[in-house]
Design an enzyme around this catalytic site. Structure first.
Site, PDB file in Angstrom:
ATOM      1  N   TYR A 152      -2.936   5.283   3.326  1.00 54.37           N
ATOM      2  CA  TYR A 152      -3.309   3.917   3.484  1.00 54.37           C
ATOM      3  C   TYR A 152      -2.134   3.289   2.779  1.00 54.37           C
ATOM      4  O   TYR A 152      -1.808   1.989   3.536  1.00 54.37           O
ATOM      5  CB  TYR A 152      -4.863   3.682   2.478  1.00 54.37           C
ATOM      6  CG  TYR A 152      -5.061   1.944   2.321  1.00 54.37           C
ATOM      7  CD1 TYR A 152      -5.492   1.612   3.444  1.00 54.37           C
ATOM      8  CD2 TYR A 152      -4.840   1.423   1.196  1.00 54.37           C
ATOM      9  CE1 TYR A 152      -5.796   0.072   3.383  1.00 54.37           C
ATOM     10  CE2 TYR A 152      -4.790   0.137   1.127  1.00 54.37           C
ATOM     11  CZ  TYR A 152      -5.515  -0.713   2.440  1.00 54.37           C
ATOM     12  OH  TYR A 152      -5.492  -1.969   2.127  1.00 54.37           O
ATOM     13  N   ARG A 199      -2.902  -1.886 -10.815  1.00 54.75           N
ATOM     14  CA  ARG A 199      -3.243  -2.723 -11.634  1.00 54.75           C
ATOM     15  C   ARG A 199      -4.658  -3.440 -11.380  1.00 54.75           C
ATOM     16  O   ARG A 199      -5.188  -4.082 -12.215  1.00 54.75           O
ATOM     17  CB  ARG A 199      -2.196  -3.657 -11.669  1.00 54.75           C
ATOM     18  CG  ARG A 199      -2.162  -4.660 -12.503  1.00 54.75           C
ATOM     19  CD  ARG A 199      -1.197  -5.738 -12.001  1.00 54.75           C
ATOM     20  NE  ARG A 199      -1.678  -6.424 -10.936  1.00 54.75           N
ATOM     21  CZ  ARG A 199      -0.799  -7.143 -10.155  1.00 54.75           C
ATOM     22  NH1 ARG A 199       0.268  -7.727 -10.403  1.00 54.75           N
ATOM     23  NH2 ARG A 199      -1.144  -7.479  -8.677  1.00 54.75           N
ATOM     24  N   ARG A 209     -14.642  -2.930  -3.835  1.00 56.18           N
ATOM     25  CA  ARG A 209     -13.465  -2.267  -3.228  1.00 56.18           C
ATOM     26  C   ARG A 209     -13.027  -1.227  -3.800  1.00 56.18           C
ATOM     27  O   ARG A 209     -12.925  -1.505  -5.262  1.00 56.18           O
ATOM     28  CB  ARG A 209     -12.423  -3.107  -2.543  1.00 56.18           C
ATOM     29  CG  ARG A 209     -13.075  -4.525  -1.950  1.00 56.18           C
ATOM     30  CD  ARG A 209     -11.765  -5.280  -1.374  1.00 56.18           C
ATOM     31  NE  ARG A 209     -11.381  -4.557  -0.219  1.00 56.18           N
ATOM     32  CZ  ARG A 209     -10.163  -5.066   0.321  1.00 56.18           C
ATOM     33  NH1 ARG A 209      -9.367  -5.941  -0.269  1.00 56.18           N
ATOM     34  NH2 ARG A 209      -9.906  -4.580   1.509  1.00 56.18           N
ATOM     35  N   PHE A 269      16.697  -9.067  -3.240  1.00 53.51           N
ATOM     36  CA  PHE A 269      15.150  -9.283  -2.399  1.00 53.51           C
ATOM     37  C   PHE A 269      14.286  -7.949  -2.690  1.00 53.51           C
ATOM     38  O   PHE A 269      13.150  -7.940  -2.644  1.00 53.51           O
ATOM     39  CB  PHE A 269      15.340  -9.795  -1.056  1.00 53.51           C
ATOM     40  CG  PHE A 269      14.036  -9.502  -0.205  1.00 53.51           C
ATOM     41  CD1 PHE A 269      13.127 -10.299  -0.173  1.00 53.51           C
ATOM     42  CD2 PHE A 269      14.112  -8.531   0.793  1.00 53.51           C
ATOM     43  CE1 PHE A 269      11.738 -10.032   0.488  1.00 53.51           C
ATOM     44  CE2 PHE A 269      13.035  -8.276   1.637  1.00 53.51           C
ATOM     45  CZ  PHE A 269      11.861  -9.112   1.348  1.00 53.51           C
TER      46      PHE A 269
HETATM   47  C1  PS7 Z   1       7.333  -8.996   4.759  1.00 55.29           C
HETATM   48  C2  PS7 Z   1       8.230  -9.327   2.461  1.00 55.29           C
HETATM   49  C3  PS7 Z   1      11.921  -3.451   0.804  1.00 55.29           C
HETATM   50  C4  PS7 Z   1      12.259  -1.450   2.099  1.00 55.29           C
HETATM   51  C5  PS7 Z   1       1.457  -9.383   3.095  1.00 55.29           C
HETATM   52  C6  PS7 Z   1       7.521  -5.546   0.343  1.00 55.29           C
HETATM   53  C7  PS7 Z   1      -0.935  -6.868   0.833  1.00 55.29           C
HETATM   54  C8  PS7 Z   1       2.537  -4.545  -2.394  1.00 55.29           C
HETATM   55  O1  PS7 Z   1      -3.354  -6.711  -1.766  1.00 55.29           O
HETATM   56  O2  PS7 Z   1       0.358  -9.749  -2.380  1.00 55.29           O
HETATM   57  O3  PS7 Z   1      -2.987  -9.117  -2.088  1.00 55.29           O
HETATM   58  O4  PS7 Z   1      -3.272  -7.579  -4.183  1.00 55.29           O
HETATM   59  O5  PS7 Z   1      -0.086  -8.695  -4.439  1.00 55.29           O
HETATM   60  C9  PS7 Z   1       5.975  -8.683   2.473  1.00 55.29           C
HETATM   61  C10 PS7 Z   1      10.186  -1.712   0.966  1.00 55.29           C
HETATM   62  C11 PS7 Z   1       1.873  -7.107   3.275  1.00 55.29           C
HETATM   63  C12 PS7 Z   1       5.799  -3.834   0.382  1.00 55.29           C
HETATM   64  C13 PS7 Z   1       0.887  -5.158   0.901  1.00 55.29           C
HETATM   65  C14 PS7 Z   1       4.944  -8.260   3.235  1.00 55.29           C
HETATM   66  C15 PS7 Z   1       9.180  -2.774   0.375  1.00 55.29           C
HETATM   67  C16 PS7 Z   1       0.428  -6.965   3.912  1.00 55.29           C
HETATM   68  C17 PS7 Z   1       4.694  -4.877  -0.114  1.00 55.29           C
HETATM   69  C18 PS7 Z   1       3.913  -8.149   2.287  1.00 55.29           C
HETATM   70  C19 PS7 Z   1       7.901  -3.070   1.225  1.00 55.29           C
HETATM   71  C20 PS7 Z   1      -0.184  -5.647   3.091  1.00 55.29           C
HETATM   72  C21 PS7 Z   1       1.956  -7.568  -1.471  1.00 55.29           C
HETATM   73  C22 PS7 Z   1       3.464  -4.209  -0.033  1.00 55.29           C
HETATM   74  O6  PS7 Z   1       1.186  -7.629  -2.666  1.00 55.29           O
HETATM   75  O7  PS7 Z   1      -1.150  -7.664  -2.546  1.00 55.29           O
HETATM   76  C23 PS7 Z   1       7.260  -8.826   3.314  1.00 55.29           C
HETATM   77  C24 PS7 Z   1      11.396  -2.249   1.121  1.00 55.29           C
HETATM   78  C25 PS7 Z   1       2.351  -8.152   2.946  1.00 55.29           C
HETATM   79  C26 PS7 Z   1       7.238  -4.334   0.641  1.00 55.29           C
HETATM   80  C27 PS7 Z   1      -0.056  -5.963   1.395  1.00 55.29           C
HETATM   81  C28 PS7 Z   1       1.262  -5.461  -0.391  1.00 55.29           C
HETATM   82  C29 PS7 Z   1       2.247  -6.626  -0.510  1.00 55.29           C
HETATM   83  C30 PS7 Z   1       2.443  -5.208  -0.963  1.00 55.29           C
HETATM   84  P1  PS7 Z   1      -2.676  -7.869  -2.544  1.00 55.29           P
HETATM   85  P2  PS7 Z   1       0.068  -8.578  -3.140  1.00 55.29           P
HETATM   86 MN    MN Z   2      -5.710  -5.916   1.822  1.00 56.90          MN
HETATM   87 MN    MN Z   3      -2.078  -9.646  -5.651  1.00 56.83          MN
END
Ligand code: PS7
Ligand code: MN
Ligand code: MN
Ligand code: MN
Ligand code: MN
Ligand code: MN
Length: 352
Positions: A152, A199, A209, A269
């Site tokens: 997941y 967290r 969930r 970033f």
């Molecule tokens: C494209 C920057 C840098 C190699 C919306 C960044 C939600 C933790 O579930 O919003 O609402 O509590 O607090 C970000 C690796 C993904 C992983 C994943 C897209 C790092 C949709 C972030 C972010 C790869 C699914 C946000 C994974 O947390 O979540 C871009 C390198 C989105 C990264 C989700 C979570 C991100 C997350 P929630 P949050």
């Molecule tokens: Mn989600």
């Molecule tokens: Mn969040």
């Protein structure tokens, strides 16, 4: 350091940044300081995945409606004028989907090589989310095994890392050798997602969930709900330790990954979310309050981490070591995970 040129922005570009601000707590500022070459591609990438996640998270949406939306989102998001107004009124990011037509206008302007990556990852993530959304319908207990939990995390975060790495290399802002190390990229996503899942356990429980795998929590309590009963706090904290240990295993690979970044804005970033994650892991570790309410690192600590994460890899390694040492010091000899946590912290403390 780069800054958006607000004067030269079109109305739809401005709208994208507005929804970025509205929907992202941690990524908005760092995305807006990205190298101009990747500024719009990464903003659009974020908004696509945020839109997809809003559909995934909407528990008022019937599974028969949700599944096809998730599976086909990568095509739906290309249709000029598409908007989605059926999210529940309490869905925090529903505004983004209501005005998605404005994101689509900008999406059409992204360079084809970048857009192909964004579309591919949206396709894979949507289908992975759909597999788990169905599963949650039939199995109120959520994921069973640690390997299901990690799959997941791959769908919702490992894939984001893959897409971002391909964007960094395509734009020549990262060393192409990173493409030969998908394990390092995967760890970058897994670490962020696992810390988020640890967290947010209370908030997710309130929403009905569960992301923690049964293989882990069943060693401490008989029923998932028991983890939140005040009389089970010690067991809950030991279970939390096992989850923290599992996340901590990615820390050294994250440091290796960051060594492959060539551009300062891309380094910032990728590094800021990682240092925030290890600080959050230290905050939750041995902290029973996490089972009562959402806990967050202080504004002061977040500011300090921002400064330290925008220098160089050596400083970021120091941050990781500092928090590993603090976790090590809080480690409880009565905890069944004591030895393994001690070894894992030792590894990070000795890193290069
Ligand atoms: C494209 C920057 C840098 C190699 C919306 C960044 C939600 C933790 O579930 O919003 O609402 O509590 O607090 C970000 C690796 C993904 C992983 C994943 C897209 C790092 C949709 C972030 C972010 C790869 C699914 C946000 C994974 O947390 O979540 C871009 C390198 C989105 C990264 C989700 C979570 C991100 C997350 P929630 P949050
Ligand atoms: Mn989600
Ligand atoms: Mn969040
Ligand atoms: Mn979410
Ligand atoms: Mn609109
Ligand atoms: Mn979460």
């Amino acid at each position: 350091v780069h800054r958006r040129d607000v004067k030269k922005e079109t109305p739809s570009e401005k709208a994208c940044f507005k929804y970025l601000d509205l929907t992202s707590r941690s990524f908005s500022a760092v995305i807006q300081e990205l190298n101009p070459e990747l500024l719009m591609p990464v903003t659009i990438f974020y908004l696509c995945l945020r839109g997809l996640d809003t559909i995934e998270d909407d528990m008022t949406l019937d599974i028969e409606k949700k599944e096809p939306l998730l599976r086909d989102f990568h095509n739906i998001m290309e249709q000029d004028g598409w908007t989605f107004t059926e999210s529940g009124p309490n869905e925090k990011d529903r505004e983004l989907l209501v005005h998605f037509d404005e994101v689509i206008v900008e999406m059409k302007k992204v360079k084809p090589a970048y857009y192909a990556i964004i579309k591919d990852i949206t396709d894979k993530m949507g289908n992975g989310m759909a597999d788990y959304a169905r599963n949650a319908e039939f199995n109120a207990n959520g994921v069973a095994l640690v390997k299901d939990y990690e799959l997941y995390c791959h769908y919702v975060a490992g894939l984001v890392g893959d897409g971002l790495t391909r964007l960094f290399v395509e734009s020549k802002l990262a060393n192409p050798v990173l493409l030969t190390r998908p394990d390092l990229t995967e760890s970058m996503g897994q670490f962020l997602q696992k810390v988020n899942i640890i967290r947010d356990v209370r908030e997710d429980w309130d929403d009905g969930r569960r992301f923690w795998p049964k293989e882990t929590w069943s060693q401490y309590v008989d029923n998932w709900d028991d983890l939140f009963k005040p009389e089970n706090r010690q067991k809950a904290v030991f279970c939390q330790s096992e989850m923290v240990l599992n996340a901590l295993k990615h820390a050294d690979e994250c440091l290796f990954y960051m060594a492959g970044i060539r551009d300062q804005s891309v380094f910032n970033f990728v590094a800021i979310p990682q240092t925030m994650a290890i600080a959050t892991l230290e905050l939750v570790f041995q902290n029973p309050a996490m089972f009562d309410r959402n806990i967050k690192i202080t504004k002061g600590d977040a500011c300090q981490l921002m400064i330290e994460s925008t220098q160089n890899l050596r400083i970021v390694c120091d941050v990781f070591r500092r928090y590993a040492r603090r976790i090590h010091q809080k480690n409880d000899p009565k905890d069944p995970n004591y030895m393994a946590i001690s070894i894992q912290c030792g590894k990070i403390e000795q890193f290069i």
